[in-house]
Design an enzyme around this catalytic site. Structure first.
Site, mmCIF file in Angstrom:
data_model
loop_
_atom_site.group_PDB
_atom_site.id
_atom_site.type_symbol
_atom_site.label_atom_id
_atom_site.label_comp_id
_atom_site.label_asym_id
_atom_site.label_seq_id
_atom_site.Cartn_x
_atom_site.Cartn_y
_atom_site.Cartn_z
ATOM 1 N N ASN A 88 10.597 63.975 70.819
ATOM 2 C CA ASN A 88 10.658 65.163 71.668
ATOM 3 C C ASN A 88 10.553 66.440 70.836
ATOM 4 O OD1 ASN A 88 10.953 63.675 74.050
ATOM 5 N ND2 ASN A 88 13.159 63.514 73.780
ATOM 6 N N HIS B 249 16.715 58.098 72.838
ATOM 7 C CA HIS B 249 17.704 58.004 73.912
ATOM 8 C C HIS B 249 18.938 57.252 73.421
ATOM 9 C CE1 HIS B 249 14.633 58.796 77.374
ATOM 10 N NE2 HIS B 249 14.705 59.771 76.493
ATOM 11 N N TYR C 214 8.279 55.983 72.609
ATOM 12 C CA TYR C 214 8.607 57.175 71.820
ATOM 13 C C TYR C 214 8.134 57.027 70.377
ATOM 14 C CZ TYR C 214 11.244 59.207 75.641
ATOM 15 O OH TYR C 214 11.582 59.770 76.848
ATOM 16 N N ARG D 5 11.381 51.554 78.607
ATOM 17 C CA ARG D 5 11.089 51.500 80.046
ATOM 18 C C ARG D 5 9.594 51.529 80.330
ATOM 19 N NH1 ARG D 5 12.058 57.006 79.210
ATOM 20 N NH2 ARG D 5 10.722 58.423 80.411
ATOM 21 N N GLU E 245 16.480 50.674 78.896
ATOM 22 C CA GLU E 245 16.765 51.605 79.986
ATOM 23 C C GLU E 245 15.834 51.421 81.185
ATOM 24 O OE1 GLU E 245 16.262 55.331 78.004
ATOM 25 O OE2 GLU E 245 14.097 55.376 78.299
#
Length: 717
Positions: free
Chosen positions: A184, A233, A242, A296, A379
């Site tokens: 991120n 996360h 990610y 996910r 997740e």
């Protein structure tokens, strides 16, 4: 005259340095428009495209001439995934590249320029907002930044006032990279780079580049872990997803800044290279990534196909020339120019931070995903991955070509994820939290010598009426993986199954079953058998040295992507699926299983393999699980409690739970040991063997091991 001569002399003396400074290999040392211009040129080269003219025409049909909107876009939508308003930016983005591409028939067209200008005005005034921050702070500002950089090359320039207010909005709403971690942070820093180039802001550019590179460090938070895995996360394994994103951003910026004073530092490049070569691309077989490292994203169509990430390897060929041959081989595998096993060397890694094991051989790849109180379950946030619950409980990938699970997920029976032991629930539970739910196990880990290894996972799950526990262990060798389960206990209302595999099949892929030394072909969609010697499907053999009640399916299964991902389209998907597993019945107590996976076999070779009996299962209980590979002189042992193990002159006693391997080569004995509880206390091992009959006591030092508490210790006797 003297001054002129002095000036000429100084210039001649300085000329070699000036020429050297002008070469491409030399870092830029000047600031100003030239530097920003060079960076923008590289950015344009990275994104250059000639949009499909037919698509441009189709999009223009819904363009509203009065206000610059598109009539088929719901600008009020707050949908958290596949956010509809972003399509407005995507279309303007295509318009911009069509307008600036000499081979496109819309090149330099005044009417298209006007639509781009008016469309940007509309977006700025309307200012759509998504409830998923990612669209507001990453997707939208990145696309707008690239669009504006590309439009600087147009026949006609956007009004300075319009460009400026869009850039101000990007700055205001796009966030600050330093407030984020991992991928991120890198993604936000990217649009800071675009904005800094457009505004010629040296300070913002330096800050942005620093925020791209500073996540390239080992951390106990989100990001690159000390075991060479990757978390996002919280303490959640995210090598794919990610992991893809941070590699995309870092390699992108590293190419922009190559041979400039903003070039990626050598130590950062070394860490990045190690992760990419030894972890990231190792989880990709051919062009397909193992499903359990995708987070996910596994519920998204075509997500296992990572062929586009060959671009990252191509960039690294330029940035990391020392390993150019490795990256070249990676690209050849991913593009299908070489077989899936091309240039792979045998490696075995247990990621003690990530509760993950990866076993790679030229002819197959096998992995295990576990979860402990130290890590997070997979997740299911944003309405994605809704049936993932059991995926963290010892699930396995068994792949040779790599595509064995490609897009199987909508038709999967999610109570039968490969490798897991679970009640056969009609409704799959959802973890307590959609984002970060820790596991229940305090015993999850593995030992490794870099080529062979043993992993183990003990758990008892009483959440949502699962009420099931097991002691699971995997023993990894060259040609086979031995999978053991013991102490299987459940008070759930449903039957308990241990699924060996659930993968894609086809009419051409027959299922052969050997029972009582007779081989037969599976002729029904579903069957069961008692204690077969082996079962063969798609060149992978499954052996059953301790028997058991097995179910076998080769059938068409239906499902919907929408059932596992609310943002996916509805409608059924139908695929042929092979499923194999143990049926432990209802409410088992102290049930066991044992199977050996032997890839790369046909009926003839598996019979020959089975005769050799190179692998012996020595114990499979709730106390000890032990396997011996005779040819390798290797013992793998899981001690679930303090205890003692004896086998043909080999005696091992331990005072605490542990996982270990003992290897004998002539007079030399090597002990590899790991603590799956990561308790940071010493483990005492007393060992005697035929090569060394006098007992030797070793005090294995795990004290104050911190982040390395789960790592392997090696002792030579």
């Amino acid at each position: 005259m003297k001054n002129s001569i002095l000036t000429i002399t100084l210039l001649l003396l300085a000329l070699p340095a000036m020429l050297w400074a002008a070469t491409p290999e030399t870092p830029l040392s000047v600031t100003g428009p030239n530097e920003f211009g060079q960076l923008m040129k590289k950015i344009r080269q990275d994104f250059t495209l000639n949009p499909d003219e037919g698509k441009i025409e189709k999009d223009l049909q819904t363009y509203h001439e009065t206000d610059g909107s598109f009539t088929d876009i719901d600008y009020a939508s707050i949908q958290r995934t596949n956010w509809p308003p972003l399509e407005h930016i995507n279309r303007l983005y295509d318009f911009a590249f069509a307008y600036t591409h000499p081979q496109n028939r819309f090149f330099g067209k005044e009417e298209l320029f006007e639509k781009i200008e008016k469309g940007l005005e509309y977006w700025h005034e309307r200012n759509p907002w998504c409830h998923n921050w990612w669209y507001n702070q990453i997707a939208e500002p990145q696309k707008l930044g690239i669009l504006l950089i590309q439009m600087r090359t147009g026949k006609k320039q956007l009004p300075a006032e319009l460009e400026q207010k869009i850039l101000e909005r990007i700055k205001k709403d796009g966030g600050h990279p330093a407030k984020w971690t991992g991928a991120n942070r890198t993604d936000i820093a990217l649009h800071w780079i675009y904005r800094a180039c457009l505004t010629e802001n040296q300070e913002d550019l330096a800050l942005a580049v620093d925020n791209v590179y500073n996540p390239i460090t080992y951390t106990t938070r989100e990001g690159f872990q000390h075991d060479n895995s990757y978390f996002q996360h919280g303490q959640q394994l995210y090598i794919g997803g990610y992991g893809d994103e941070i590699l995309k951003g870092i390699t992108q910026v590293a190419m922009y800044t190559q041979n400039t004073r903003y070039a990626i530092p050598h130590d950062k490049l070394a860490l990045l290279s190690k992760f990419m070569r030894e972890t990231y691309y190792q989880t990709i077989r051919g062009k397909y990534m193992l499903f359990d490292v995708l987070g996910r994203g596994v519920s998204r169509p075509q997500v296992t196909d990572k062929s586009y990430t060959a671009l990252f390897a191509a960039r690294m060929m330029e940035l990391d020339k020392e390993y150019a041959d490795e990256y070249r081989a990676i690209i050849a595998r991913m593009e299908g120019k070489q077989p899936a096993g091309y240039s792979l060397t045998p490696t075995h890694t247990h990621y003690f931070r990530g509760d993950y094991t990866l076993h790679v051989r030229p002819h197959y790849t096998f992995d295990v995903r576990m979860v402990s109180t130290r890590t997070m379950r997979c997740e299911y946030g944003n309405g994605e991955n809704l049936k993932t619950y059991f995926m963290s409980d010892g699930c396995t990938n068994i792949v040779t070509a790599g595509n064995e699970y490609a897009d199987i997920f909508p038709v999967w029976n999610w109570a039968r994820i490969p490798g897991t032991t679970a009640p056969q629930m009609q409704e799959i539970p959802m973890a307590a939290s959609d984002w970060q739910t820790p596991g229940t196990s305090t015993f999850a880990g593995g030992v490794s010598d870099g080529r062979y290894g043993v992993s183990a996972y003990t758990y008892m799950d009483n959440y949502a009426h699962v009420n099931t526990g097991a002691h699971k262990a995997w023993f990894f060798f060259d040609d086979e993986v031995v999978c053991l389960g013991a102490g299987i206990h459940s008070t759930a209302d449903q039957a308990i199954n241990t699924t060996i595999n659930q993968c894609l099949s086809s009419d051409e892929k027959q299922v052969l079953i050997s029972e009582h030394r007779k081989t037969s072909l599976l002729t029904h969609e579903s069957s069961s058998c008692h204690s077969p010697e082996w079962i063969l499907h798609d060149s992978i053999a499954y052996l059953f040295p301790e028997g058991g009640e097995l179910f076998i399916h080769k059938q068409w299964q239906e499902g919907s992507w929408h059932d596992i991902n609310r943002s996916a389209i509805e409608g059924n998907v139908r695929k042929q699926v092979f499923t194999l597993g143990f049926d432990h019945g209802k409410r088992p107590t102290e049930a066991t299983y044992a199977y050996i996976v032997v890839p790369g076999k046909d009926a003839k070779s598996i019979k020959e393999y089975n005769k050799k009996k190179q692998v012996a299962i020595l114990e499979n209980t709730s106390d000890i699980q032990a396997v011996n590979h005779k040819q390798l002189g290797l013992w793998g042992i899981v001690f679930h409690h303090a205890g003692e193990f004896n086998h043909k002159g080999l005696r091992i006693a331990v005072d605490k739970p542990c996982i270990l391997m003992v290897k004998q080569q002539g007079k030399h004995t090597t002990l590899h040991i790991a603590d799956p509880t990561q308790s940071e206390t010493n483990i005492q091992v007393t060992l005697s063997c035929p090569a060394r009959k006098a007992p030797k006591t070793i005090d294995c030092d795990f004290k104050e091991s911190g982040i390395y508490a789960g790592a392997t210790r090696t002792y030579t006797l």
